[in-house]
Design a protein around this motif. Structure first.
Motif, mmCIF file in Angstrom:
data_model
loop_
_atom_site.group_PDB
_atom_site.id
_atom_site.type_symbol
_atom_site.label_atom_id
_atom_site.label_comp_id
_atom_site.label_asym_id
_atom_site.label_seq_id
_atom_site.Cartn_x
_atom_site.Cartn_y
_atom_site.Cartn_z
ATOM 1 N N UNK A 212 0.870 -1.169 0.000
ATOM 2 C CA UNK A 212 0.000 0.000 0.000
ATOM 3 C C UNK A 212 0.906 1.217 0.000
ATOM 4 N N UNK A 213 0.873 1.989 -1.068
ATOM 5 C CA UNK A 213 1.810 3.100 -1.228
ATOM 6 C C UNK A 213 1.351 4.285 -0.396
ATOM 7 N N UNK A 214 1.597 4.192 0.914
ATOM 8 C CA UNK A 214 1.098 5.211 1.840
ATOM 9 C C UNK A 214 1.671 6.587 1.574
ATOM 10 N N UNK A 345 -6.071 -5.842 3.388
ATOM 11 C CA UNK A 345 -7.474 -6.029 3.024
ATOM 12 C C UNK A 345 -8.302 -4.807 3.402
ATOM 13 N N UNK A 346 -7.957 -4.162 4.544
ATOM 14 C CA UNK A 346 -8.665 -2.944 4.946
ATOM 15 C C UNK A 346 -8.458 -1.855 3.917
ATOM 16 N N UNK A 347 -7.254 -1.808 3.349
ATOM 17 C CA UNK A 347 -6.996 -0.818 2.301
ATOM 18 C C UNK A 347 -7.818 -1.118 1.059
ATOM 19 N N UNK A 348 -7.879 -2.402 0.682
ATOM 20 C CA UNK A 348 -8.648 -2.785 -0.496
ATOM 21 C C UNK A 348 -10.133 -2.504 -0.296
ATOM 22 N N UNK A 349 -10.616 -2.654 0.935
ATOM 23 C CA UNK A 349 -12.034 -2.420 1.217
ATOM 24 C C UNK A 349 -12.410 -0.979 0.969
ATOM 25 N N UNK A 350 -11.426 -0.078 1.049
ATOM 26 C CA UNK A 350 -11.705 1.332 0.814
ATOM 27 C C UNK A 350 -12.157 1.622 -0.586
ATOM 28 N N UNK A 351 -11.878 0.745 -1.535
ATOM 29 C CA UNK A 351 -12.306 0.965 -2.915
ATOM 30 C C UNK A 351 -13.821 1.026 -3.027
ATOM 31 N N UNK A 352 -14.497 0.383 -2.110
ATOM 32 C CA UNK A 352 -15.951 0.387 -2.160
ATOM 33 C C UNK A 352 -16.565 1.603 -1.509
ATOM 34 N N UNK A 358 -5.913 2.784 -1.414
ATOM 35 C CA UNK A 358 -5.472 2.117 -2.634
ATOM 36 C C UNK A 358 -5.489 0.608 -2.493
ATOM 37 N N UNK A 359 -5.675 -0.102 -3.577
ATOM 38 C CA UNK A 359 -5.562 -1.558 -3.517
ATOM 39 C C UNK A 359 -4.111 -1.955 -3.404
ATOM 40 N N UNK A 360 -3.857 -3.114 -2.821
ATOM 41 C CA UNK A 360 -2.482 -3.589 -2.718
ATOM 42 C C UNK A 360 -2.001 -4.005 -4.084
ATOM 43 N N UNK A 361 -0.675 -3.830 -4.304
ATOM 44 C CA UNK A 361 -0.098 -4.200 -5.595
ATOM 45 C C UNK A 361 0.136 -5.699 -5.653
#
Length: 361
Positions: A212-214, A345-352, A358-361
């Motif tokens: 996650x590119x913080x 996964x918490x970062x990916x959930x932000x897409x919704x 950001x989604x993880x690479x």
């Protein structure tokens, strides 16, 4: 004003806007001998506090989120060693929020002017050389000394003023807490607390959240959230004026607009909650990392316990104890990996929630 960065360091010479050029927090300079610094505190920086000359050796400075700017002149750089002190139970102090591309843009403008600024001392020195045959060597010496003073002071001051003027022309590219109403400030404070928790976490500092590119994404998230909150604040203010009208038709016409504003508030709140969830998972990963480190320390000393048991009882009694320690270490490693995965996964959930993370690479 040379631009700072969000990579936890400040160059030794320059003036920096807190919250726009540099993050608030505690900074350390390894050797400030003979240098100085000024914190421009208070509204608009109207309450400066400084220190000069600095003693030899390390020195530290606390930049508050409410500080306007920080001016420094030391031979090395400042390293951010801790987030700003809030005090136990103290409310989060809001900082200004800028478009992440603004600092680089201002740097480019200042860099283009830098060669022109340095012509000033050369012009003074040239006047001394031209006038020396008529006015003598004292004239040349005097203007040479003046050229040195101009070279030491004028470029930095001129570039600072230029950058301040350019920043004033881009007022739409940054927001201050005064641009928000109470409801918006509350949401921005929550977002900033979550962002700071992720950025200052051990797993982030050590690169364990590289997926996650913080460094790039979190400032962008903060700016986008602040922009929405500022627009909501402006519309709420207008609604209060319109709602004060005694004409029934105005209230009826305002109702659908209020419903849309409420939906916008709900959406940005979900975005802030996604950031808070990400921060929560990051804190859990920090706990697992600290536990893993403690267990690593114990494992490194396992031979001492092995030797102690071998000297005290039969050798086979030592084996179960060491095996239990190894099993605990393996379990904590799995826990740390699970919690890092949960943070991603918490970062990916932000897409919704409107692209909160950001989604993880």
């Amino acid at each position: 004003m040379t631009s700072g960065t969000w990579n936890n360091s400040i160059p030794g010479i320059g003036t920096y806007f807190v919250g726009i050029d540099v993050a608030p927090g505690r900074y350390r300079c390894e050797d400030g001998k003979g240098g100085w610094w000024v914190r421009f505190a208070g509204p608009g920086g109207g309450e400066p506090v400084g220190s000069w000359p600095l003693p030899a050796g390390p020195t530290e400075i606390e930049l508050s989120p409410t500080d306007f700017a920080f001016e420094t002149h030391v031979g090395t750089y400042w390293e951010r060693i801790a987030p700003p002190y809030q005090g136990e139970g103290a409310p989060h102090e809001l900082r200004p929020v800028a478009d992440p591309s603004l600092r680089a843009e201002l740097d480019t403008i200042v860099a283009r002017r830098r060669p022109l600024v340095w012509l000033a001392p050369l012009t003074v020195l040239g006047m001394g050389v031209l006038g020396a045959p008529v006015l003598g060597s004292l004239w040349l010496l005097g203007l040479a000394m003046m050229a040195v003073l101009v070279a030491l002071g004028s470029p930095a001051v001129s570039l600072d003023l230029q950058r301040a003027r350019e920043l004033a022309r881009r007022r739409d590219r940054y927001l201050t807490p005064e641009d928000l109403d109470d409801d918006a400030r509350g949401l921005l404070g929550r977002a900033q607390e979550a962002i700071d928790a992720v950025r200052d976490s051990e797993v982030n500092r050590e690169g364990l959240l590289d997926d996650v590119d913080n460094a790039v994404t979190l400032p962008r998230q903060e700016w986008e959230i602040a922009q929405v909150l500022a627009r909501q604040s402006k519309l709420r203010s207008e609604h209060r004026v319109w709602a004060a009208s005694e004409v029934p038709e105005v209230g009826a016409a305002l109702r659908p607009f209020q419903e849309k504003l409420d939906l916008s508030v709900q959406a940005v709140t979900r975005r802030v909650e996604a950031l808070e969830h990400y921060a929560e998972r990051t804190r859990a990963a920090d706990e697992a990392l600290r536990a893993q480190r403690h267990l690593d320390d114990l494992a490194a000393r396992a031979h001492e316990y092995d030797d102690l048991l071998a000297d005290s009882v039969r050798d086979d009694l030592a084996l179960p104890a060491i095996e239990r320690l190894t099993e605990q270490s393996d379990a904590l490693v799995r826990t740390l990996r699970d919690r890092l995965a949960e943070a991603a996964e918490a970062a990916e959930a932000g897409d919704g929630t409107g692209g909160a993370l950001p989604p993880s690479r």
